[in-house]
Design a protein around this motif. Structure first.
Motif, PDB file in Angstrom:
ATOM      1  N   LYS A  33     -59.316   7.806  20.815  1.00 52.71           N
ATOM      2  CA  LYS A  33     -60.172   7.542  21.960  1.00 52.71           C
ATOM      3  C   LYS A  33     -60.396   6.045  22.166  1.00 52.71           C
ATOM      4  O   LYS A  33     -60.427   5.568  23.298  1.00 52.71           O
ATOM      5  CB  LYS A  33     -61.520   8.241  21.776  1.00 52.71           C
ATOM      6  CG  LYS A  33     -62.340   8.308  23.057  1.00 52.71           C
ATOM      7  CD  LYS A  33     -63.778   8.775  22.840  1.00 52.71           C
ATOM      8  CE  LYS A  33     -63.915   9.987  21.977  1.00 52.71           C
ATOM      9  NZ  LYS A  33     -65.322  10.403  21.811  1.00 52.71           N
ATOM     10  N   ARG A  36     -57.260   4.696  23.786  1.00 54.35           N
ATOM     11  CA  ARG A  36     -57.175   5.155  25.179  1.00 54.35           C
ATOM     12  C   ARG A  36     -58.187   4.425  26.072  1.00 54.35           C
ATOM     13  O   ARG A  36     -57.880   4.075  27.207  1.00 54.35           O
ATOM     14  CB  ARG A  36     -57.410   6.661  25.266  1.00 54.35           C
ATOM     15  CG  ARG A  36     -56.336   7.482  24.620  1.00 54.35           C
ATOM     16  CD  ARG A  36     -55.204   7.725  25.563  1.00 54.35           C
ATOM     17  NE  ARG A  36     -54.175   8.517  24.909  1.00 54.35           N
ATOM     18  CZ  ARG A  36     -52.912   8.471  25.246  1.00 54.35           C
ATOM     19  NH1 ARG A  36     -52.511   7.690  26.224  1.00 54.35           N
ATOM     20  NH2 ARG A  36     -52.024   9.198  24.610  1.00 54.35           N
ATOM     21  N   SER A  37     -59.397   4.200  25.565  1.00 56.55           N
ATOM     22  CA  SER A  37     -60.404   3.519  26.386  1.00 56.55           C
ATOM     23  C   SER A  37     -60.012   2.061  26.628  1.00 56.55           C
ATOM     24  O   SER A  37     -60.257   1.526  27.716  1.00 56.55           O
ATOM     25  CB  SER A  37     -61.784   3.603  25.740  1.00 56.55           C
ATOM     26  OG  SER A  37     -61.800   2.929  24.509  1.00 56.55           O
ATOM     27  N   GLU A  40     -57.395   2.194  29.321  1.00 56.58           N
ATOM     28  CA  GLU A  40     -57.995   2.467  30.635  1.00 56.58           C
ATOM     29  C   GLU A  40     -58.690   1.228  31.192  1.00 56.58           C
ATOM     30  O   GLU A  40     -58.703   1.001  32.394  1.00 56.58           O
ATOM     31  CB  GLU A  40     -58.996   3.618  30.537  1.00 56.58           C
ATOM     32  CG  GLU A  40     -58.367   4.895  30.036  1.00 56.58           C
ATOM     33  CD  GLU A  40     -58.533   6.037  30.992  1.00 56.58           C
ATOM     34  OE1 GLU A  40     -59.412   5.949  31.865  1.00 56.58           O
ATOM     35  OE2 GLU A  40     -57.779   7.002  30.853  1.00 56.58           O
ATOM     36  N   ILE A  86     -49.206  -1.177  29.781  1.00 51.00           N
ATOM     37  CA  ILE A  86     -50.279  -1.954  30.428  1.00 51.00           C
ATOM     38  C   ILE A  86     -49.690  -3.166  31.121  1.00 51.00           C
ATOM     39  O   ILE A  86     -48.885  -3.872  30.597  1.00 51.00           O
ATOM     40  CB  ILE A  86     -51.348  -2.411  29.411  1.00 51.00           C
ATOM     41  CG1 ILE A  86     -52.046  -1.214  28.811  1.00 51.00           C
ATOM     42  CG2 ILE A  86     -52.358  -3.329  30.058  1.00 51.00           C
ATOM     43  CD1 ILE A  86     -53.065  -1.549  27.735  1.00 51.00           C
TER      44      ILE A  86
END
Length: 86
Positions: A33, A36-37, A40, A86
């Motif tokens: 997580k 992933r954060s 994002e 990214i």
């Protein structure tokens, strides 16, 4: 309730293993997580450092028997691809 000594021991072992596995599964979810954060948010440097930590931890879980080798490789590969995108 179990009557045999071996059955009672097996129940104790199962409780301990279940608790340990729950800890590692939760830890794994939190590690993924964080990567992933960072992805994002679009923060490449943070994502890369989080990925390095995740890579190390995921492979450590393999050595402890929490994950299979192929599962760990798949998770790391997907995270790596996402970080590079990214």
């Amino acid at each position: 309730m179990a009557n045999h000594k071996s059955s009672i021991k097996r129940i104790r072992q199962t409780i301990v293993r279940t608790e340990r596995n729950r800890f590692y599964r939760t830890r794994l979810k939190n590690i993924v997580k964080t990567v992933r954060s960072a992805i994002e948010a679009g923060n490449k440097e943070e994502a890369q450092t989080a990925f390095q930590t995740a890579n190390k931890q995921i492979h450590k879980f393999v050595s402890k028997g929490i994950l299979k080798k192929e599962t760990a490789a798949r998770k790391v590969s997907r995270l790596h691809r996402a970080v590079n995108a990214i």
